[in-house]
Enzyme design. Structure first.
Site, short mmCIF file in Angstrom:
data_model
loop_
_atom_site.label_atom_id
_atom_site.label_comp_id
_atom_site.label_asym_id
_atom_site.label_seq_id
_atom_site.Cartn_x
_atom_site.Cartn_y
_atom_site.Cartn_z
N TYR A 22 -23.92 -12.32 1.75
CA TYR A 22 -25.04 -11.85 0.94
C TYR A 22 -26.33 -11.94 1.74
O TYR A 22 -27.13 -11.00 1.76
CB TYR A 22 -25.13 -12.70 -0.32
CG TYR A 22 -23.91 -12.60 -1.19
CD1 TYR A 22 -23.77 -11.53 -2.07
CD2 TYR A 22 -22.90 -13.54 -1.12
CE1 TYR A 22 -22.66 -11.41 -2.86
CE2 TYR A 22 -21.77 -13.43 -1.91
CZ TYR A 22 -21.64 -12.37 -2.78
OH TYR A 22 -20.53 -12.26 -3.55
N ASN A 45 -22.71 -3.26 -9.48
CA ASN A 45 -21.88 -2.35 -8.70
C ASN A 45 -21.51 -1.05 -9.41
O ASN A 45 -20.38 -0.88 -9.82
CB ASN A 45 -20.60 -3.08 -8.26
CG ASN A 45 -19.87 -2.27 -7.20
OD1 ASN A 45 -20.43 -1.34 -6.63
ND2 ASN A 45 -18.65 -2.62 -6.93
N CYS A 53 -16.99 -4.17 -2.59
CA CYS A 53 -17.65 -5.44 -2.86
C CYS A 53 -16.75 -6.63 -2.53
O CYS A 53 -17.22 -7.74 -2.40
CB CYS A 53 -18.11 -5.48 -4.30
SG CYS A 53 -16.83 -5.02 -5.47
N HIS A 54 -15.47 -6.39 -2.38
CA HIS A 54 -14.57 -7.50 -2.08
C HIS A 54 -14.75 -7.96 -0.64
O HIS A 54 -14.23 -9.00 -0.25
CB HIS A 54 -13.12 -7.08 -2.32
CG HIS A 54 -12.71 -5.87 -1.55
ND1 HIS A 54 -12.91 -4.59 -2.01
CD2 HIS A 54 -12.11 -5.76 -0.35
CE1 HIS A 54 -12.43 -3.74 -1.10
NE2 HIS A 54 -11.95 -4.42 -0.09
N GLU A 82 -6.25 -5.74 4.25
CA GLU A 82 -7.10 -5.16 5.29
C GLU A 82 -6.95 -5.91 6.61
O GLU A 82 -7.63 -5.62 7.58
CB GLU A 82 -8.56 -5.17 4.83
CG GLU A 82 -8.74 -4.33 3.58
CD GLU A 82 -10.21 -4.16 3.25
OE1 GLU A 82 -11.05 -4.83 3.86
OE2 GLU A 82 -10.50 -3.31 2.38
#
Length: 108
Positions: A22, A45, A53-54, A82
């Site tokens: 952040y 969001n 956002c993850h 990912e």
DNA sequence: TTCATGACTAATT
DNA sequence: AAATTAGCCATGA
């Protein structure tokens, strides 16, 4: 473009397999002190599905905690898919996965 | 409009 | 090392 939009732009640019904090996002947006506002931006969001956002975690590389778009297990799963690996403490190794763009920030 | 709260961080105790 | 305080400011009641 407001601060929120800027945050979305940045988060959208986080490459797959990387994460950002952040504070880092806030800094990239030009407002180092609005880390909390970044949290708000992602909380709302409006671009969910477009803005990953993850891939945004706190400065320790841990998930937002409590609630986040459905549960941290979901977030964890997405990140693992990912290629991001969590350590024994359910945290992300920022030394490896932290997105250090600096150059890829918002194109003015 | 004022007050409390929060997906944060950094500094101080 | 862990807990508290302080600063930031958008949002909702």
């Amino acid at each position: 473009m407001g601060f929120f939009e800027r945050v979305y732009e940045i988060v959208r640019k986080i490459p797959k397999g990387k994460v950002a904090t952040y504070g880092q996002i806030a800094r990239m947006a030009g407002e180092p002190r609005k880390a909390k506002i970044v949290g708000w931006a992602l909380h709302q969001n409006p671009y969910q599905g477009d803005v990953p956002c993850h891939r945004v975690v706190n400065r320790h590389g841990e998930l937002a905690g409590g609630f986040a778009f459905g549960g941290r297990e979901v977030q964890k799963d997405l990140l693992i898919k990912e290629g991001i690996i969590f350590d024994a403490n359910e945290k992300i190794n920022l030394g490896i996965y932290l997105w250090s763009s600096k150059e890829e920030n918002i194109n003015s």
